[in-house]
Design an enzyme around this catalytic site. Structure first.
Site: not given
Length: 187
Positions: A55, A128, A145
């Protein structure tokens, strides 16, 4: 969380109450005494390695994606299965940049590994997919993930070691050897 505060220094002690104004020295003391430390880490641990966060304005992954792929409905679509099936290029471009071997583990990764070597690491949970925790040698790891360790075809479910895909990912979009489809995802 302050940008200068290492993301791994937030912890919970069930043995005693920890004040919100705990000093750095007190944190060090508590971590030396702890027997079952859990680290929950994300992009902040890998940014010092040169991996962009998601972001940050102008340099974060989402900002870069807006520039490279203006037709992307939203930057997060790169991780959306429906969009991946429509256009896998943004994901594979990202995979090429983040592929294991392009980056080295950070001092934070080695810090966590030191707790494992000391016998006080209960588990490291990582958001990560960069595999830097594995490269640092951390074994008590949950990659929440997924990672580049394994890829699976969405059509025929063939599993392929991620490292064997390096040449094809760097050459372009990977095609499954069974179906010749681009429906391969990292898991």
């Amino acid at each position: 969380m302050c940008a200068r505060t290492p993301p791994f220094l937030f912890f919970l002690s069930v043995d005693r109450q920890v004040a919100t104004n705990t000093s750095f020295e007190e944190v060090v003391s508590l971590m030396r005494e702890a027997k079952n430390i859990i680290f929950v880490i994300g992009a902040g641990v890998s940014t010092s390695c040169g991996i962009p966060d998601f972001r940050s304005k102008d340099v974060g992954l989402y900002s870069v994606l807006k520039t490279r792929y203006p037709t992307l409905p939203a930057p997060e679509a790169m991780f959306d299965m429906k969009f991946f099936l429509y256009d896998p290029r943004p994901f594979f471009d990202f995979a090429k940049e983040l592929f294991p071997g392009n980056f080295e583990p950070s001092p934070s990764h080695r810090f966590i590994k030191a707790f494992e070597e000391k016998g006080s690491l209960l588990r490291c949970y990582s958001q990560n997919i960069d595999t830097l925790e594995s490269q640092a040698g951390i074994k008590k790891l949950v990659q929440c993930h997924g990672s580049f360790t394994l890829a699976t075809c969405l059509i025929c479910h063939t599993k392929v070691q991620g490292q064997s895909l390096k040449e094809t990912i760097f050459a372009g979009v990977y095609l499954c050897t069974n179906t010749h489809a681009t429906n391969l995802y990292l898991s």
